[in-house]
Structures are given as structure tokens and as C-alpha cells.
Design a protein around this motif. Structure first.
Motif, PDB file in Angstrom:
ATOM      1  N   LYS A  58       0.844  -1.193   0.000  1.00 54.64           N
ATOM      2  CA  LYS A  58       0.000   0.000   0.000  1.00 54.64           C
ATOM      3  C   LYS A  58       0.882   1.247   0.000  1.00 54.64           C
ATOM      4  CE  LYS A  58      -3.384  -2.312   3.013  1.00 54.64           C
ATOM      5  NZ  LYS A  58      -4.468  -2.510   2.027  1.00 54.64           N
ATOM      6  N   ARG A  59       0.501   2.264  -0.779  1.00 54.24           N
ATOM      7  CA  ARG A  59       1.253   3.522  -0.756  1.00 54.24           C
ATOM      8  C   ARG A  59       1.118   4.225   0.589  1.00 54.24           C
ATOM      9  NH1 ARG A  59       3.966   4.975  -5.019  1.00 54.24           N
ATOM     10  NH2 ARG A  59       3.346   4.220  -7.074  1.00 54.24           N
ATOM     11  N   GLU A  60      -0.046   4.131   1.195  1.00 52.94           N
ATOM     12  CA  GLU A  60      -0.276   4.884   2.430  1.00 52.94           C
ATOM     13  C   GLU A  60       0.510   4.356   3.615  1.00 52.94           C
ATOM     14  OE1 GLU A  60      -4.127   2.452   1.664  1.00 52.94           O
ATOM     15  OE2 GLU A  60      -2.587   3.489   0.505  1.00 52.94           O
ATOM     16  N   THR A  61       1.214   3.219   3.442  1.00 53.39           N
ATOM     17  CA  THR A  61       2.056   2.711   4.524  1.00 53.39           C
ATOM     18  C   THR A  61       3.104   3.742   4.929  1.00 53.39           C
ATOM     19  OG1 THR A  61       1.740   0.459   3.712  1.00 53.39           O
ATOM     20  CG2 THR A  61       3.567   0.816   5.219  1.00 53.39           C
ATOM     21  N   HIS A  62       3.547   4.560   3.963  1.00 52.00           N
ATOM     22  CA  HIS A  62       4.591   5.552   4.235  1.00 52.00           C
ATOM     23  C   HIS A  62       4.113   6.938   3.781  1.00 52.00           C
ATOM     24  CE1 HIS A  62       7.629   2.512   5.327  1.00 52.00           C
ATOM     25  NE2 HIS A  62       7.076   1.779   4.384  1.00 52.00           N
ATOM     26  N   ASN A  63       2.998   7.378   4.311  1.00 46.62           N
ATOM     27  CA  ASN A  63       2.405   8.641   3.884  1.00 46.62           C
ATOM     28  C   ASN A  63       3.332   9.836   4.056  1.00 46.62           C
ATOM     29  OD1 ASN A  63      -0.048   8.017   2.751  1.00 46.62           O
ATOM     30  ND2 ASN A  63      -1.211   8.198   4.650  1.00 46.62           N
ATOM     31  N   SER A  64       4.153   9.828   5.099  1.00 50.77           N
ATOM     32  CA  SER A  64       4.988  11.000   5.396  1.00 50.77           C
ATOM     33  C   SER A  64       6.070  11.240   4.355  1.00 50.77           C
ATOM     34  CB  SER A  64       5.634  10.846   6.782  1.00 50.77           C
ATOM     35  OG  SER A  64       6.514   9.732   6.804  1.00 50.77           O
ATOM     36  N   THR A  65       6.342  10.261   3.494  1.00 52.74           N
ATOM     37  CA  THR A  65       7.409  10.406   2.500  1.00 52.74           C
ATOM     38  C   THR A  65       6.878  10.774   1.121  1.00 52.74           C
ATOM     39  OG1 THR A  65       7.373   8.080   1.764  1.00 52.74           O
ATOM     40  CG2 THR A  65       8.699   8.599   3.720  1.00 52.74           C
ATOM     41  N   ARG A  66       5.573  10.971   0.990  1.00 50.96           N
ATOM     42  CA  ARG A  66       4.977  11.167  -0.321  1.00 50.96           C
ATOM     43  C   ARG A  66       5.057  12.630  -0.761  1.00 50.96           C
ATOM     44  NH1 ARG A  66      -0.609   7.815   0.221  1.00 50.96           N
ATOM     45  NH2 ARG A  66      -0.619   7.923  -2.059  1.00 50.96           N
ATOM     46  N   ASN A  67       5.150  12.848  -2.085  1.00 48.33           N
ATOM     47  CA  ASN A  67       5.251  14.189  -2.645  1.00 48.33           C
ATOM     48  C   ASN A  67       4.073  14.456  -3.577  1.00 48.33           C
ATOM     49  OD1 ASN A  67       7.901  15.234  -1.676  1.00 48.33           O
ATOM     50  ND2 ASN A  67       8.677  13.420  -2.728  1.00 48.33           N
ATOM     51  N   PHE A  68       3.505  15.651  -3.453  1.00 46.72           N
ATOM     52  CA  PHE A  68       2.345  16.034  -4.250  1.00 46.72           C
ATOM     53  C   PHE A  68       2.600  17.380  -4.926  1.00 46.72           C
ATOM     54  CE2 PHE A  68       0.910  13.251  -0.898  1.00 46.72           C
ATOM     55  CZ  PHE A  68       0.069  12.381  -1.567  1.00 46.72           C
ATOM     56  N   LEU A 104     -16.866  15.400 -13.570  1.00 50.08           N
ATOM     57  CA  LEU A 104     -15.851  15.827 -12.609  1.00 50.08           C
ATOM     58  C   LEU A 104     -16.213  17.125 -11.886  1.00 50.08           C
ATOM     59  CD1 LEU A 104     -12.662  15.001 -14.714  1.00 50.08           C
ATOM     60  CD2 LEU A 104     -13.640  13.673 -12.826  1.00 50.08           C
ATOM     61  N   THR A 105     -17.341  17.715 -12.185  1.00 47.85           N
ATOM     62  CA  THR A 105     -17.740  18.959 -11.516  1.00 47.85           C
ATOM     63  C   THR A 105     -17.792  18.759 -10.002  1.00 47.85           C
ATOM     64  OG1 THR A 105     -19.039  19.648 -13.421  1.00 47.85           O
ATOM     65  CG2 THR A 105     -19.534  20.703 -11.317  1.00 47.85           C
ATOM     66  N   GLY A 106     -17.162  19.684  -9.286  1.00 45.08           N
ATOM     67  CA  GLY A 106     -17.148  19.635  -7.826  1.00 45.08           C
ATOM     68  C   GLY A 106     -16.015  18.833  -7.229  1.00 45.08           C
ATOM     69  N   SER A 107     -15.257  18.141  -8.076  1.00 45.82           N
ATOM     70  CA  SER A 107     -14.117  17.365  -7.571  1.00 45.82           C
ATOM     71  C   SER A 107     -12.898  18.262  -7.414  1.00 45.82           C
ATOM     72  CB  SER A 107     -13.805  16.214  -8.518  1.00 45.82           C
ATOM     73  OG  SER A 107     -13.353  16.697  -9.783  1.00 45.82           O
ATOM     74  N   SER A 108     -11.828  17.710  -6.842  1.00 51.85           N
ATOM     75  CA  SER A 108     -10.578  18.445  -6.664  1.00 51.85           C
ATOM     76  C   SER A 108      -9.424  17.665  -7.268  1.00 51.85           C
ATOM     77  CB  SER A 108     -10.303  18.689  -5.174  1.00 51.85           C
ATOM     78  OG  SER A 108     -11.254  19.577  -4.626  1.00 51.85           O
ATOM     79  N   LEU A 109      -8.460  18.407  -7.776  1.00 50.30           N
ATOM     80  CA  LEU A 109      -7.299  17.826  -8.446  1.00 50.30           C
ATOM     81  C   LEU A 109      -6.223  17.432  -7.434  1.00 50.30           C
ATOM     82  CD1 LEU A 109      -5.668  17.222 -11.073  1.00 50.30           C
ATOM     83  CD2 LEU A 109      -4.925  19.638 -10.981  1.00 50.30           C
ATOM     84  N   ARG A 110      -5.720  16.227  -7.589  1.00 56.51           N
ATOM     85  CA  ARG A 110      -4.635  15.711  -6.736  1.00 56.51           C
ATOM     86  C   ARG A 110      -3.602  15.056  -7.647  1.00 56.51           C
ATOM     87  NH1 ARG A 110      -3.844  10.411  -4.491  1.00 56.51           N
ATOM     88  NH2 ARG A 110      -2.891  10.393  -2.411  1.00 56.51           N
ATOM     89  N   ILE A 111      -2.364  15.497  -7.573  1.00 57.55           N
ATOM     90  CA  ILE A 111      -1.284  14.939  -8.393  1.00 57.55           C
ATOM     91  C   ILE A 111      -0.161  14.511  -7.472  1.00 57.55           C
ATOM     92  CG2 ILE A 111       0.331  15.314 -10.286  1.00 57.55           C
ATOM     93  CD1 ILE A 111      -1.464  17.576 -11.272  1.00 57.55           C
ATOM     94  N   GLU A 112       0.200  13.245  -7.533  1.00 59.74           N
ATOM     95  CA  GLU A 112       1.294  12.717  -6.725  1.00 59.74           C
ATOM     96  C   GLU A 112       2.486  12.398  -7.611  1.00 59.74           C
ATOM     97  OE1 GLU A 112       2.328   9.269  -3.383  1.00 59.74           O
ATOM     98  OE2 GLU A 112       0.374   9.271  -4.384  1.00 59.74           O
ATOM     99  N   TYR A 113       3.671  12.756  -7.137  1.00 54.34           N
ATOM    100  CA  TYR A 113       4.914  12.378  -7.815  1.00 54.34           C
ATOM    101  C   TYR A 113       5.514  11.198  -7.066  1.00 54.34           C
ATOM    102  CZ  TYR A 113       9.810  12.605  -9.324  1.00 54.34           C
ATOM    103  OH  TYR A 113      11.060  12.297  -9.793  1.00 54.34           O
ATOM    104  N   CYS A 114       5.625  10.066  -7.740  1.00 55.33           N
ATOM    105  CA  CYS A 114       6.065   8.817  -7.111  1.00 55.33           C
ATOM    106  C   CYS A 114       7.466   8.450  -7.573  1.00 55.33           C
ATOM    107  CB  CYS A 114       5.104   7.683  -7.472  1.00 55.33           C
ATOM    108  SG  CYS A 114       3.385   8.007  -7.060  1.00 55.33           S
ATOM    109  N   GLN A 115       8.279   8.014  -6.623  1.00 59.07           N
ATOM    110  CA  GLN A 115       9.620   7.505  -6.914  1.00 59.07           C
ATOM    111  C   GLN A 115       9.774   6.181  -6.170  1.00 59.07           C
ATOM    112  OE1 GLN A 115      12.759  10.835  -7.232  1.00 59.07           O
ATOM    113  NE2 GLN A 115      11.363  11.591  -5.687  1.00 59.07           N
ATOM    114  N   ASP A 116       9.526   5.101  -6.868  1.00 61.08           N
ATOM    115  CA  ASP A 116       9.467   3.780  -6.250  1.00 61.08           C
ATOM    116  C   ASP A 116      10.782   3.040  -6.435  1.00 61.08           C
ATOM    117  OD1 ASP A 116       6.750   4.335  -5.729  1.00 61.08           O
ATOM    118  OD2 ASP A 116       6.182   3.604  -7.730  1.00 61.08           O
ATOM    119  N   ARG A 117      11.356   2.637  -5.321  1.00 61.49           N
ATOM    120  CA  ARG A 117      12.621   1.908  -5.346  1.00 61.49           C
ATOM    121  C   ARG A 117      12.389   0.404  -5.453  1.00 61.49           C
ATOM    122  NH1 ARG A 117      17.250   4.514  -3.647  1.00 61.49           N
ATOM    123  NH2 ARG A 117      17.033   6.623  -2.780  1.00 61.49           N
TER     124      ARG A 117
END
Length: 218
Positions: A58-68, A104-117
Motif C-alpha cells: 500500500k502507498r499509504e504505509t509511508h504517507n509521510s514520504t509522499r510528494n504532491f 468531474l464537476t465539484g471534484s478536486s485535483l490531486r497529483i502525486e509524484y512517485c519515486q518507487d525503489r
């Protein structure tokens, strides 16, 4: 033409030639998704790949290291501002709605930059719930990255193949109860870089992850 407008026009052409697939769920395969200079500028951002242990699938296992592409990173990095502005733009939203059939009306944009080792993996999952739309664009410029794309599964979680993971290729799908996907365990000789573009429902709680937290899609 400014950077965001260039991305808007380039991505519209990408959608025109996207390969629509219908099994095991509706998805679209992308090539040349972003302008070349943008696709190279994102993985050149001065954001070091996180040193993490097992993700437990799961990505959320390490939420503190994620970049958006957050408000902060939009202010720090012009490429984040340009990409976020392009996918917030009404013309891009309309094209995505026309292509996929999602509203998509009313939604919000979320973009994550992932660097998977090496060692990263994601268990099969569906992205259902507060995510209305998911797009991944792969940004690792090495030949072996072609085999690093998102894995696709059927409802029995049987592996059916992978999206092409080469540089500036991608996949779009609409999260639903049949949109099973993940990243099977494999060797990454280098860093698997990508962006994940989501449009999320108003109840999304992690507002710091959003590109424009106070500006829902009109």
C-alpha cells in the motif's frame, strides 16, 4: 503560449490517439502524454527518492514520504504549477469527461509524484471510494521501464497483463468495483518514477495533498 497551455494542447492530442480498452475494465492507454520538456522536468525535480522499507502493498504505509503537486510545491517548482494548472483547466476537464464519460464537476485535483525503489509493490486494489478518476504517467527514461507499468487484474485477481511503462506512456481508468490493478513484485533496476493524477470527491480529507484545495472543478 505559456507552459500550461502547451501541456493542455499536447495532452488533448494524446487523448485523440489514446487506445481504448474494454477488458477487464474500461481503460485508455496513452503515449507521449506530456510535452518532452515537461516529462523530463518532473523526474529532475530536487526531491530525493524516499528510503522506505516494505510498503506492505500500500502507498499509504509511508504517507509521510509522499510528494504532491501541492500549493507549496506549485510555488516552489514551475513545472508543478504548469502541470497542475493544465489539469485544472476547464478545457482539459471537458476532454477527460468526453473521453471517459465521468462527471468531474465539484471534484478536486490531486497529483502525486512517485519515486518507487526496488522492493516496492502494490497489492491488487480498485481505487473505489473518493477517487473519481485515475491517470498514471510513467517517467523513467530507461529501456527496462517498459515492463514497469501498472498491472491489470480481473475480478478474481488473476493477472492479465501490464500497461506499457515506458517513458511518457500512461493509463487512465475510472475507479469502480471492477478496476483491479496494482504493481506486482518485480526487480526495479533504478527508480520507478511516475505521476498519479486523481480527481477526488469533496469529502477528501487530506487537503494538503490537493493542487487547488479551495478551488473545486467548476
Amino acid at each position: 503560449m505559456n507552459a500550461a497551455q502547451n501541456i493542455i494542447r499536447h495532452f488533448a492530442a494524446c487523448l485523440d490517439r489514446a487506445a481504448a480498452k474494454h477488458e477487464p475494465f474500461a481503460h485508455w492507454l496513452l503515449t507521449d502524454a506530456l510535452p518532452d520538456e515537461v516529462a523530463h522536468a518532473i523526474p529532475a525535480l530536487p526531491l530525493a527518492p524516499p528510503e522506505i522499507g516494505d510498503t506492505l502493498g500500500k502507498r499509504e504505509t509511508h504517507n509521510s514520504t509522499r510528494n504532491f503537486f501541492s500549493v507549496e510545491n506549485r510555488a516552489r517548482f514551475p513545472v508543478c504549477e504548469a502541470v497542475a494548472s493544465a489539469f485544472q483547466a476547464p478545457e482539459t476537464v471537458r476532454r477527460l469527461e468526453q473521453t471517459t464519460g465521468i462527471a468531474l464537476t465539484g471534484s478536486s485535483l490531486r497529483i502525486e509524484y512517485c519515486q518507487d525503489r526496488d522492493g516496492f509493490w502494490l497489492e491488487p486494489h480498485t481505487d473505489i471510494g473518493v477517487k473519481l478518476f485515475t491517470m498514471l504517467v510513467y517517467l523513467s527514461d530507461v529501456p527496462e521501464a517498459e515492463g514497469w507499468g501498472t498491472d491489470i487484474y480481473d475480478a478474481s485477481k488473476r493477472h492479465l497483463g501490464s500497461a506499457p511503462g515506458g517513458f511518457d506512456k500512461g493509463i487512465i481508468f475510472i475507479p469502480a468495483d471492477d478496476s483491479w490493478h496494482g504493481v506486482a513484485k518485480r526487480d526495479f533496476n533504478g527508480v520507478r518514477k511516475s505521476i498519479i493524477v486523481n480527481y477526488v470527491r469533496p469529502e477528501w480529507r487530506a487537503r494538503h495533498e490537493l493542487a487547488f484545495p479551495d478551488q473545486p472543478i467548476a
